[in-house]
Design an enzyme around this catalytic site. Sequence first.
Site, PDB file in Angstrom:
ATOM      1  N   HIS A 169      -4.337  11.446   3.098  1.00 25.52           N
ATOM      2  CA  HIS A 169      -4.972  11.835   1.938  1.00 25.52           C
ATOM      3  C   HIS A 169      -4.700  10.858   0.867  1.00 25.52           C
ATOM      4  CE1 HIS A 169      -6.923  14.686  -0.897  1.00 25.52           C
ATOM      5  NE2 HIS A 169      -6.199  14.030  -1.749  1.00 25.52           N
ATOM      6  N   GLU A 170      -3.629  10.604   0.434  1.00 26.55           N
ATOM      7  CA  GLU A 170      -3.010   9.894  -0.412  1.00 26.55           C
ATOM      8  C   GLU A 170      -3.265   8.350  -0.283  1.00 26.55           C
ATOM      9  OE1 GLU A 170      -2.350  11.108  -3.199  1.00 26.55           O
ATOM     10  OE2 GLU A 170      -1.915  13.366  -2.456  1.00 26.55           O
TER      11      GLU A 170
ATOM     12  N   HIS B 154      -6.791   7.613  -1.376  1.00 28.30           N
ATOM     13  CA  HIS B 154      -6.934   7.575  -3.057  1.00 28.30           C
ATOM     14  C   HIS B 154      -6.467   6.076  -3.073  1.00 28.30           C
ATOM     15  CE1 HIS B 154      -7.742  11.316  -4.558  1.00 28.30           C
ATOM     16  NE2 HIS B 154      -6.692  11.908  -4.104  1.00 28.30           N
TER      17      HIS B 154
ATOM     18  N   HIS C 169      -8.838   3.612  -2.754  1.00 21.88           N
ATOM     19  CA  HIS C 169     -10.027   3.781  -3.770  1.00 21.88           C
ATOM     20  C   HIS C 169      -9.333   2.711  -4.886  1.00 21.88           C
ATOM     21  CE1 HIS C 169     -12.750   6.829  -5.984  1.00 21.88           C
ATOM     22  NE2 HIS C 169     -13.390   5.562  -5.768  1.00 21.88           N
TER      23      HIS C 169
HETATM   24 ZN   LIG Z   1      -6.283  14.066  -3.667  1.00 26.54          ZN
END
Ligand SMILES: [Zn+2]
Length: 691
Positions: free
Chosen positions: A479-480, A483, A486
């Site tokens: 998940h991180e 990010h 991104h």
């Molecule tokens: Zn998040």
Amino acid sequence: MGMSREPTYSPIDTNPLLEPWTGPFEAPPFDRIEPSHFPPAFDAALKEARAEIDAIAADPTAPTFANTIEALERSGRSLDKIGSVFFNLVGAHTNDELQAIERDIAPRLARHRSETYLNEALFKRIDALKAREGELGLSAEQARVLERYHLDFTRAGAAAALEAKAQLAAIAERLATLAAKFGQNVLADEKDWIMLLDESDLDGLPVFFTASAARIAADRGHPRKYAVTLTRSSVEPFLQFSARRDLRESAFRAWMARGENGGATDNRAIAAEMVRLRAERARLLGYETYAHYRLADTMAKTPGAALDLLESVWGPGVAQARKDEEALQAIAALEGGNFKVAPWDWRYLSEKRRKGQFDFDEGELKPYLQLDRIIEAAFYAANRLFGLSFAERFDLKPYHPDVRAWEVTGRDGKPKALFLGDYFARPSKRSGAWMSNFRGQQKLDGPQLPIVVNVMNFAEAAEGEASLLSIDESRTLFHEFGHALHGILSDVTYPRISGTRVAGDFVEFPSQLYEHWIKAPEMLRRFALHAKTGEPMPEALIGKLIAARRFNQGWATVEYAASALVDLKLHLDPKPGEVDVVAFERQELERIGMPEAIAMRHRTPHFQHIFSGGYSAAYYSYLWSEALDADGFGAFEEAGDIFDPETAGRLEKFVYAAGGARDYDEAYRAFRGRAPQPEALFRKRGLVDAS
Ligand SMILES: [Zn+2]
């Protein structure tokens, strides 16, 4: 007579924060930065930023995109640079000195923002540009940046009356002070509590847990003991495995009581004041409630839309959880437990149930989920999807010896970013997991490469052993890292729309989508290798894991949605008055029919997302983004290849590289070829859509 001394130089003369950073990636020179460097650096940077902004506002020439918007994009660089080092340290490796500086600087930064965003002359220039936008010959990206600035200023109150502006500025300053204190209080409560166990207290606890619990106890000066702390990576597995109901209850109660212990670290009054001030701010800006104000610039657009989504999963989630609770009650009875299932029993009994139903438990998976291999897996998927390569840089010295650094290169072999990974829990670190920037990507004045960090709170293994993750923690890492991608893949010109600077309910899409790759069997076969034998996870176990992927999803839906609903409702009161946040929470949970055996994922007195983390009235964002990721991964499944290059190309172009360059619905459709189908979310969670 005093002694004559050598003249002392002001710290500014030797302040590494105020020098150009010339090392690799122009990374901050962490080894030379001391807390005492921050106050004079902030003083200088604030002065510089103020002068830059005043000059733009006072420019006698007519406003142009270049002399106003681009000039604003170039302003405050020292402040950004110093602020990002500071706030990253405050989150990941703080101390008393940094906390005192934080309490002082947070309201000053808020004042600076107010002085900028409430500056009438400056807003007039932006407003004039917006009015003749069509004549300016702007590129699509420039038009988007202008729109963002115009919105930032109006949303801050630039168009408000003078008296309202003074009130807005005072509120912003007070809110900044309170938010800083709120976060510090949670950290203090987490640091203060420790439960020491003896050999005789270890019933049910697996070796991976006791090994790291022994290490934590020794680190805190208690050799031959085992420590449970309030960090998720410690308390959660304890609640999952400890057969000692009395100890589970103690740990659980302490975990839930963070921020509500009375005394100097109690957050109840702080949260109440913040809710009141936010409502007041929204009223001054002409909005019905704070939630209306907060959501106006999101994908959801209105609290009603966010509520609808939450309520659509709430009913089916509770129904599923009630069924699960009956099953857990039966297991408790079978084991001779004459008690009603309580929140501190749920994880423990669920583990037993999973063992019975799917023939495996978390303890069997764990040896296959080595931190280092999961990091490798995250890098591997980024390579297959986006052509990124990662080379560890052992020469760089980040802010703590545990922090690792990787140079990231793109398909063309050129450097693309610096990625830092800070994986282990420690008392100086805020709980949770997050991604942040030390520097964002932009190319306004030539390419500026991002420096991105992932911070986790995993338990460190005993010396010489591999650190192991749970399946949830593996997902958190992905998940991180989503990010992080991104930030790393961002390819825009302007800082205002770079990387993760997108709507809060869109920003969780790239991160949650990335979680799908660690769940894919072909990834598990390659990277889930036994820590002792190196053997891959057996096919049978992979099969069981997949069969159980919707296990306990009713509980997960309820604990999450309860927090999101309370958050939204707290901010939907137009005039909160003297709100008692704990009583409010209790009433709201009663109203929505919260099962007694389940607790909120984040209770209000320690809900850092909404009181110190930027998710106020917006904790629903995770579910909003999940409606996208549940549907979005289907694009790869339909292509028959989880690394399908064409699909990955669209994903990179329209999502990971695009920052906030375009409307988010449009970005999603450009990637997926159509709008998301709402059923995907229910399928993913295994919930039956009641509507
Ligand atoms: Zn998040």
